[in-house]
Write a protein that holds these residues in place. Structure first.
Motif, PDB file in Angstrom:
ATOM      1  N   ALA A 147       0.800  -1.530 -10.316  1.00 24.70           N
ATOM      2  CA  ALA A 147      -0.381  -0.771 -10.722  1.00 24.70           C
ATOM      3  C   ALA A 147      -0.743   0.238  -9.645  1.00 24.70           C
ATOM      4  N   LYS A 148      -1.244   1.393 -10.083  1.00 27.12           N
ATOM      5  CA  LYS A 148      -1.748   2.367  -9.130  1.00 27.12           C
ATOM      6  C   LYS A 148      -2.870   1.714  -8.332  1.00 27.12           C
ATOM      7  N   GLY A 149      -2.742   1.690  -7.017  1.00 25.14           N
ATOM      8  CA  GLY A 149      -3.715   1.024  -6.167  1.00 25.14           C
ATOM      9  C   GLY A 149      -3.256  -0.336  -5.695  1.00 25.14           C
ATOM     10  N   GLU A 150      -2.157  -0.847  -6.254  1.00 19.31           N
ATOM     11  CA  GLU A 150      -1.651  -2.164  -5.844  1.00 19.31           C
ATOM     12  C   GLU A 150      -0.823  -2.038  -4.582  1.00 19.31           C
ATOM     13  N   GLY A 151      -1.070  -2.895  -3.616  1.00 23.13           N
ATOM     14  CA  GLY A 151      -0.302  -2.912  -2.384  1.00 23.13           C
ATOM     15  C   GLY A 151      -0.518  -1.659  -1.555  1.00 23.13           C
ATOM     16  N   ILE A 152       0.238  -1.572  -0.478  1.00 23.98           N
ATOM     17  CA  ILE A 152       0.093  -0.437   0.432  1.00 23.98           C
ATOM     18  C   ILE A 152       0.527   0.850  -0.252  1.00 23.98           C
ATOM     19  N   VAL A 153       1.675   0.826  -0.941  1.00 26.87           N
ATOM     20  CA  VAL A 153       2.156   2.042  -1.583  1.00 26.87           C
ATOM     21  C   VAL A 153       1.209   2.487  -2.691  1.00 26.87           C
ATOM     22  N   GLY A 154       0.648   1.525  -3.412  1.00 32.85           N
ATOM     23  CA  GLY A 154      -0.312   1.865  -4.456  1.00 32.85           C
ATOM     24  C   GLY A 154      -1.574   2.487  -3.896  1.00 32.85           C
ATOM     25  N   GLN A 155      -2.000   1.993  -2.733  1.00 26.79           N
ATOM     26  CA  GLN A 155      -3.177   2.553  -2.072  1.00 26.79           C
ATOM     27  C   GLN A 155      -2.927   3.980  -1.600  1.00 26.79           C
ATOM     28  N   VAL A 156      -1.724   4.225  -1.079  1.00 27.47           N
ATOM     29  CA  VAL A 156      -1.378   5.570  -0.614  1.00 27.47           C
ATOM     30  C   VAL A 156      -1.354   6.541  -1.797  1.00 27.47           C
ATOM     31  N   VAL A 157      -0.787   6.103  -2.930  1.00 29.19           N
ATOM     32  CA  VAL A 157      -0.766   6.950  -4.125  1.00 29.19           C
ATOM     33  C   VAL A 157      -2.183   7.218  -4.619  1.00 29.19           C
ATOM     34  N   ALA A 158      -3.015   6.182  -4.623  1.00 25.89           N
ATOM     35  CA  ALA A 158      -4.376   6.331  -5.126  1.00 25.89           C
ATOM     36  C   ALA A 158      -5.240   7.207  -4.224  1.00 25.89           C
ATOM     37  N   SER A 159      -5.045   7.071  -2.900  1.00 28.32           N
ATOM     38  CA  SER A 159      -5.912   7.778  -1.956  1.00 28.32           C
ATOM     39  C   SER A 159      -5.331   9.110  -1.476  1.00 28.32           C
ATOM     40  N   GLY A 160      -4.001   9.217  -1.523  1.00 28.98           N
ATOM     41  CA  GLY A 160      -3.351  10.411  -0.979  1.00 28.98           C
ATOM     42  C   GLY A 160      -3.305  10.426   0.532  1.00 28.98           C
ATOM     43  N   GLU A 187      -1.664   8.835   4.078  1.00 28.40           N
ATOM     44  CA  GLU A 187      -0.500   8.143   4.611  1.00 28.40           C
ATOM     45  C   GLU A 187      -0.907   6.896   5.413  1.00 28.40           C
ATOM     46  N   GLN A 188       0.053   5.976   5.597  1.00 30.32           N
ATOM     47  CA  GLN A 188      -0.203   4.792   6.412  1.00 30.32           C
ATOM     48  C   GLN A 188       1.013   4.482   7.282  1.00 30.32           C
ATOM     49  N   LEU A 189       0.740   4.172   8.547  1.00 28.98           N
ATOM     50  CA  LEU A 189       1.752   3.724   9.507  1.00 28.98           C
ATOM     51  C   LEU A 189       1.381   2.308   9.900  1.00 28.98           C
ATOM     52  N   ILE A 190       2.263   1.346   9.608  1.00 29.52           N
ATOM     53  CA  ILE A 190       1.933  -0.073   9.793  1.00 29.52           C
ATOM     54  C   ILE A 190       2.993  -0.727  10.669  1.00 29.52           C
ATOM     55  N   GLY A 191       2.527  -1.369  11.735  1.00 28.70           N
ATOM     56  CA  GLY A 191       3.430  -2.041  12.655  1.00 28.70           C
ATOM     57  C   GLY A 191       3.946  -3.354  12.120  1.00 28.70           C
ATOM     58  N   ASP A 192       3.085  -4.165  11.518  1.00 33.43           N
ATOM     59  CA  ASP A 192       3.478  -5.477  10.999  1.00 33.43           C
ATOM     60  C   ASP A 192       2.899  -5.626   9.597  1.00 33.43           C
ATOM     61  N   ALA A 193       3.752  -5.394   8.601  1.00 32.07           N
ATOM     62  CA  ALA A 193       3.281  -5.407   7.214  1.00 32.07           C
ATOM     63  C   ALA A 193       2.813  -6.789   6.779  1.00 32.07           C
ATOM     64  N   SER A 194       3.396  -7.845   7.342  1.00 32.39           N
ATOM     65  CA  SER A 194       3.107  -9.201   6.864  1.00 32.39           C
ATOM     66  C   SER A 194       1.654  -9.608   7.065  1.00 32.39           C
ATOM     67  N   VAL A 195       0.979  -9.002   8.049  1.00 32.49           N
ATOM     68  CA  VAL A 195      -0.415  -9.379   8.299  1.00 32.49           C
ATOM     69  C   VAL A 195      -1.384  -8.309   7.785  1.00 32.49           C
ATOM     70  N   HIS A 196      -0.874  -7.322   7.111  1.00 33.37           N
ATOM     71  CA  HIS A 196      -1.736  -6.258   6.590  1.00 33.37           C
ATOM     72  C   HIS A 196      -2.434  -6.739   5.320  1.00 33.37           C
ATOM     73  N   PRO A 197      -3.746  -6.558   5.188  1.00 31.91           N
ATOM     74  CA  PRO A 197      -4.479  -7.090   4.039  1.00 31.91           C
ATOM     75  C   PRO A 197      -4.062  -6.495   2.696  1.00 31.91           C
ATOM     76  N   GLN A 198      -3.480  -5.300   2.707  1.00 40.57           N
ATOM     77  CA  GLN A 198      -3.101  -4.662   1.441  1.00 40.57           C
ATOM     78  C   GLN A 198      -1.628  -4.895   1.085  1.00 40.57           C
ATOM     79  N   TRP A 199      -0.901  -5.618   1.913  1.00 42.16           N
ATOM     80  CA  TRP A 199       0.527  -5.801   1.688  1.00 42.16           C
ATOM     81  C   TRP A 199       0.770  -6.641   0.428  1.00 42.16           C
ATOM     82  N   ALA A 200       1.506  -6.059  -0.514  1.00 41.90           N
ATOM     83  CA  ALA A 200       1.899  -6.791  -1.723  1.00 41.90           C
ATOM     84  C   ALA A 200       3.335  -7.251  -1.523  1.00 41.90           C
ATOM     85  N   SER A 212       7.983  -3.298   9.966  1.00 43.94           N
ATOM     86  CA  SER A 212       7.156  -2.101  10.094  1.00 43.94           C
ATOM     87  C   SER A 212       7.451  -1.148   8.936  1.00 43.94           C
ATOM     88  N   MET A 213       6.514  -0.220   8.676  1.00 48.57           N
ATOM     89  CA  MET A 213       6.739   0.713   7.579  1.00 48.57           C
ATOM     90  C   MET A 213       5.930   1.989   7.750  1.00 48.57           C
TER      91      MET A 213
END
Length: 383
Positions: A81-94, A96-109, A122-123
């Motif tokens: 879904a648009k808004g799901e996970g980190i990639v969904g959030q980036v699409v919804a908000s426009g 970018e995100q730079l994340i060192g440890d995706a496993s502890v990120h609250p938006q990680w799907a 990392s991503m």
């Protein structure tokens, strides 16, 4: 010394970007553009894996349309879904995100990792935006060599994403125009076929048979699409034939037959008025020459052998097969196998033997089931 090293690195980065930009602008076919965008990002930034996501505005979902890395086939076409996970959030908000440890990120799907078995650390995720609209996002996973993505990596990713978004936008526009053109041609063919109740669906069937021949002989996708369109238009000249001749329920007189033969010349003339002319060249030749025969007995120009354009030779076989198998008031039409036997009998005299053989192979493999799906055309992403 340090400044020299940094300058060399910066020059190398700029050279990589320049090469990537050139590659991104070398294709217009949407499937190729998807893959080019992703591979340029992965190669330039040194990522273990990457995914290109495209937004479907109608359904408010994003889909993985190109994937690079381990277990890529398991990830391709995953939807979120648009808004799901980190990639969904980036699409919804426009944003970018730079994340060192995706496993502890609250938006990680974790759905993609759990599907593929890949372990994301990392991503970088950047939006693909053009003309004020977010079209999708690029996600790069795990820096090669075990390091983390840096701010400099993000700056390069954003520069690439900007150019990639334009390439994607142009390709999507090209794809939409191609779909519109095909839809208009199909509609025109249906209107033409509707003039004669005995040939309803003739143009579409001829196009499907022609496509099946082309695919079996190894034509590439672009040629197959062009042939399909030309086949749909092969009888366009019949629009200039009087109804009392075109729809006559009995056999034609000699004069009427000569009149109806003119549809080849009329069709070529109609298509010659369409622009750009270079794009219509094969359709024009097909409309004019699909009744030519290898031994020179055809019309309107009595062409022989390979003087008959390839598309016209293919459509000529498909057209003859459909004519033989179509019921009319004065004829029941031949069974498919008998019509195929007639094509075989006329190999090397009326019809190109290699093309007939290819058509017969397809017919036999399908057990002469020539309904929906026989010679299907796939143009661009998602058709």
């Amino acid at each position: 010394m340090q400044e020299t090293m940094e300058l060399k690195q910066r020059i190398q980065e700029l050279m990589s970007l320049l090469e990537a930009f050139k590659q991104l602008n070398s294709n217009i076919e949407i499937e190729d553009v998807f893959q080019d965008i992703l591979l340029q990002m992965v190669n330039v930034l040194g990522a273990e894996a990457g995914t290109l996501w495209v937004l479907d505005n109608g359904r408010e979902v994003i889909q993985a349309v190109a994937v690079h890395g381990e277990s890529a086939s398991k990830v391709l076409h995953i939807e979120m879904a648009k808004g799901e996970g980190i990639v969904g959030q980036v699409v919804a908000s426009g944003v970018e995100q730079l994340i060192g440890d995706a496993s502890v990120h609250p938006q990680w799907a974790n759905r993609v990792d759990s599907t593929s078995g890949f372990v994301t650390k990392s991503m970088i995720t950047v939006p693909l935006a053009a003309k004020g609209h977010v079209l999708g996002a690029l996600q790069l996973l795990n820096k090669t060599g075990g390091g983390l993505f840096s701010g400099q990596d993000m700056r390069i990713a954003l520069a690439l994403a900007s150019q990639s978004a334009l390439a994607l936008h142009n390709s999507q526009m090209f794809d939409e125009v191609s779909r519109m053109l095909l839809s208009m041609i199909r509609t025109l063919a249906k209107i033409l076929d509707a003039r004669d109740p005995y040939t309803a669906g003739h143009s579409e069937r001829v196009a499907q048979y022609s496509l099946a021949i082309a695919q079996r002989t190894g034509m590439d996708g672009h040629e197959c699409e062009e042939l399909y369109r030309a086949a749909l238009l092969h009888d366009i000249g019949k629009i200039g034939i009087a109804d009392d001749v075109l729809r006559k329920p009995a056999k034609l007189t000699r004069k009427e037959y000569e009149d109806i033969k003119l549809h080849t010349v009329i069709g070529a003339g109609i298509l010659s008025n369409m622009e750009p002319k270079a794009a219509m060249a094969n359709a024009i030749a097909t409309a004019r020459s699909h009744h030519e025969r290898l031994d020179g007995s055809g019309y309107p120009d009595a062409l022989k052998g390979e003087d008959i354009p390839l598309f016209a030779r293919i459509v000529g076989i498909a057209d003859a097969f459909d004519a033989m198998t179509t019921a009319r008031s004065y004829s029941k039409g031949l069974p498919l196998r008998e019509a195929a036997a007639e094509l075989i009998r006329c190999k090397d005299t009326l019809f190109d033997a290699a093309l007939v053989n290819a058509f017969i192979e397809v017919l036999e493999e399908s057990d002469y089931q020539v309904g929906k799906g026989f010679g299907e055309i796939t143009m661009g992403y998602g058709l």
